[in-house]
Design a protein around this motif. Structure first.
Motif, PDB file in Angstrom:
ATOM      1  N   LEU A  39      -1.320  17.607  -2.208  1.00 28.06           N
ATOM      2  CA  LEU A  39      -1.021  16.177  -2.320  1.00 28.06           C
ATOM      3  C   LEU A  39      -0.418  15.871  -3.695  1.00 28.06           C
ATOM      4  CD1 LEU A  39      -4.245  14.739  -0.649  1.00 28.06           C
ATOM      5  CD2 LEU A  39      -1.939  14.717   0.311  1.00 28.06           C
ATOM      6  N   PRO A  40       0.322  14.743  -3.820  1.00 24.61           N
ATOM      7  CA  PRO A  40       0.962  14.412  -5.101  1.00 24.61           C
ATOM      8  C   PRO A  40      -0.046  14.272  -6.249  1.00 24.61           C
ATOM      9  CG  PRO A  40       1.846  13.053  -3.324  1.00 24.61           C
ATOM     10  CD  PRO A  40       0.666  13.792  -2.754  1.00 24.61           C
ATOM     11  N   LEU A  85       0.794  -1.222   0.000  1.00 22.80           N
ATOM     12  CA  LEU A  85       0.000   0.000   0.000  1.00 22.80           C
ATOM     13  C   LEU A  85       0.835   1.284   0.000  1.00 22.80           C
ATOM     14  CD1 LEU A  85      -2.660  -1.133   2.582  1.00 22.80           C
ATOM     15  CD2 LEU A  85      -2.943  -0.952   0.114  1.00 22.80           C
ATOM     16  N   SER A  86       2.132   1.157  -0.265  1.00 18.94           N
ATOM     17  CA  SER A  86       2.990   2.335  -0.189  1.00 18.94           C
ATOM     18  C   SER A  86       2.576   3.431  -1.162  1.00 18.94           C
ATOM     19  CB  SER A  86       4.447   1.941  -0.440  1.00 18.94           C
ATOM     20  OG  SER A  86       4.572   1.289  -1.703  1.00 18.94           O
ATOM     21  N   THR A  87       2.090   3.064  -2.343  1.00 15.09           N
ATOM     22  CA  THR A  87       1.700   4.084  -3.338  1.00 15.09           C
ATOM     23  C   THR A  87       0.272   4.571  -3.127  1.00 15.09           C
ATOM     24  OG1 THR A  87       0.955   2.383  -4.897  1.00 15.09           O
ATOM     25  CG2 THR A  87       3.249   3.114  -5.069  1.00 15.09           C
ATOM     26  N   LEU A  88      -0.458   3.952  -2.193  1.00 18.52           N
ATOM     27  CA  LEU A  88      -1.866   4.295  -2.028  1.00 18.52           C
ATOM     28  C   LEU A  88      -2.173   5.046  -0.738  1.00 18.52           C
ATOM     29  CD1 LEU A  88      -3.508   0.941  -3.224  1.00 18.52           C
ATOM     30  CD2 LEU A  88      -3.178   3.023  -4.547  1.00 18.52           C
ATOM     31  N   THR A  89      -1.188   5.188   0.149  1.00 13.08           N
ATOM     32  CA  THR A  89      -1.499   5.756   1.471  1.00 13.08           C
ATOM     33  C   THR A  89      -2.011   7.194   1.390  1.00 13.08           C
ATOM     34  OG1 THR A  89       0.858   6.244   1.707  1.00 13.08           O
ATOM     35  CG2 THR A  89       0.049   4.271   2.794  1.00 13.08           C
ATOM     36  N   ASN A  90      -1.548   7.968   0.404  1.00 13.53           N
ATOM     37  CA  ASN A  90      -2.048   9.339   0.290  1.00 13.53           C
ATOM     38  C   ASN A  90      -3.522   9.377  -0.096  1.00 13.53           C
ATOM     39  OD1 ASN A  90      -0.162  11.343   1.050  1.00 13.53           O
ATOM     40  ND2 ASN A  90       1.099  10.848  -0.728  1.00 13.53           N
TER      41      ASN A  90
END
Length: 469
Positions: A435-436, A376-381
């Motif tokens: 946010l990104p 989930l590293s790319t989804l936490t935002n």
């Protein structure tokens, strides 16, 4: 009535109250604060202060936490006003359906379900990492195939799945039992955090504060780019107070209890976060804190290895109570969808213990699959953007709520109306923009999927379209 007019048709508070009559009102102010603090003081306090100090703000991360707390407190006032005016399940989803119309309520609910499901999975993954580290120190390391999903060289993150199932077992024991476990865990967790703060005061090096807000982070307007970026990321830490609103249908005397629970949660959590960040960046230079276990790392750096084990145990307790509270909240949101027909109506049924069994099962299955198999590293935002979207609509929604004549609104009211609600909505939008870009694109895809579901299934099966069901 055309499709667009029908989509913006507003729900009835009286109808919600009638449907939610099947839920038992057993939660007190203490229970709400336990649920709120149990969620807010989760993985965030044990991971985020280090990462944000190293990557965005240096020791000024404490200011970022204060700003996030102030912002969350203002938004919390809006949720407190809504929950005291309409004590129903569903949080922002139900509030949005009443003041904006069903389709906006659905988008808010769809955003919150993303927030809750991903948060449970992300925290369970963090729990697994801490526990695997502790087990390795004790000589009981699990094989790689059981420590991570397929994309990370394993098969399943077994401990992440197991902790979700244990939390579910406690929830199925009944609301009275689960709130006892939650409250006990919160007390123990706060005690361990205070132990770190008080003990760490003796190891602070003033030189670590010399470069309090490093120049490399002083970007953007007035040089506050690093602090605002940290604040936007830290919002994830404060998502717990809005989960309290999901339980409004199960609260005693909601007119007073909801506001006390929400604002008490924000006050306690902001104090602990800020003190933790100040002590952490005083013990170790911020440049070294970009690790997943900054508190344990800091204690190991000052040769307090045994105490670092205590902090690890505190982190595990903190994450477990957060998982328990978030599964609780996500199942209540899924129940609300079923209650209103926007998802299969079986989700809106409760068993003899007044628990939405089907909604809990759905939430747990999705959360366990995400935690066990998907990194989930790319989804936490996406957790942050779901939270901020709800904040924006609910704070601005106070302007509409005050104009409603059909609500007996004699409970908590947000101060400095209408300036403060409008200001909070504008700040929410600003933080979303911070946010990104990838996060914004993924969120747009998620919203598009939600609208497809709404216009192909939800609008046809909705309780508004089928009032006799």
């Amino acid at each position: 009535m055309n499709v667009l007019s029908r989509a913006f048709q507003k729900e009835s508070v009286a109808g919600y109250l009638k449907k939610d009559g099947q839920m038992a009102r057993v939660l007190s102010t203490k229970d709400l604060i336990g649920l709120g603090v149990g969620t807010v003081i989760g993985s965030g306090i044990f991971i985020l202060p280090g990462h944000e100090a190293a990557n965005n703000a240096g020791p000024a991360v404490a200011i970022a936490f204060l700003l996030a707390a102030l912002f969350s407190g203002i938004c919390g006032m809006a949720f407190a006003e809504f929950s005291s005016a309409m004590p129903v399940a569903g949080s922002a989803y139900s509030y949005g359906s009443v003041v904006y119309g069903e389709v906006i309520g659905w988008i808010l609910g769809w955003s919150l379900i993303l927030e809750y499901f991903l948060a449970v999975s992300a925290i369970a993954t963090g729990f697994s990492a801490y526990l695997n580290s502790l087990l390795a120190q004790l000589g009981f390391a699990l094989p790689q195939i059981l420590r991570a999903g397929p994309d990370q060289g394993g098969f399943v993150n077994l401990l992440a799945v197991v902790v979700i199932l244990i939390a579910t077992f406690i929830l199925f024991a009944g609301l009275s039992q689960s709130k006892k476990v939650e409250n006990a865990g919160v007390v123990l967790k706060i005690a361990i955090i205070l132990l770190f703060v008080i003990g760490g005061l003796f190891f602070i090096k003033p030189s670590n504060y010399a470069d309090f807000y490093p120049k490399q982070f002083q970007t953007g307007l007035f040089g506050l780019g690093g602090i605002t970026a940290a604040t936007a990321s830290i919002i994830f830490s404060f998502l717990g107070f809005d989960t309290i609103a999901a339980h409004a249908a199960e609260v005693k005397n909601p007119t007073k209890t909801m506001s006390r629970g929400i604002l008490g949660t924000v006050l306690i959590s902001s104090t602990l976060y800020t003190l933790f960040a100040i002590v952490l960046t005083g013990i170790v230079n911020y440049k070294k804190l970009g690790v997943d276990d900054p508190a344990a790392f800091a204690l190991q750096t000052i040769k307090q290895t045994q105490f670092s084990v205590v902090i690890t145990i505190g982190a595990l307790i903190g994450m477990f109570t957060a998982i328990l509270a978030l599964i609780f909240a996500s199942s209540r949101l899924a129940y609300s969808f079923g209650r209103d027909g926007l998802m299969p109506r079986g989700l809106g049924k409760v068993n003899s213990q007044h628990l939405p069994k089907n909604a809990i099962v759905l939430a747990v299955v999705v959360e366990a699959v995400l935690a066990g198999f998907i990194p989930l590293s790319t989804l936490t935002n996406l957790i942050n953007i779901g939270t901020l979207t709800a904040f924006m609509f609910i704070t601005f929604g106070v302007l509409f709520l005050r104009k409603r004549k059909d609500l007996a609104h004699d409970g908590f009211k947000m101060p400095f109306y209408p300036v403060l609600p409008a200001l909070a909505a504008g700040l929410s939008l600003f933080l979303i923009i911070r946010l990104p870009i990838l996060t914004l694109k993924l969120y747009a895809v998620w919203v598009a999927l939600g609208l497809i579901w709404y216009f192909t299934y939800g609008i046809k099966h909705s309780a508004i379209s089928n009032p006799k069901q």
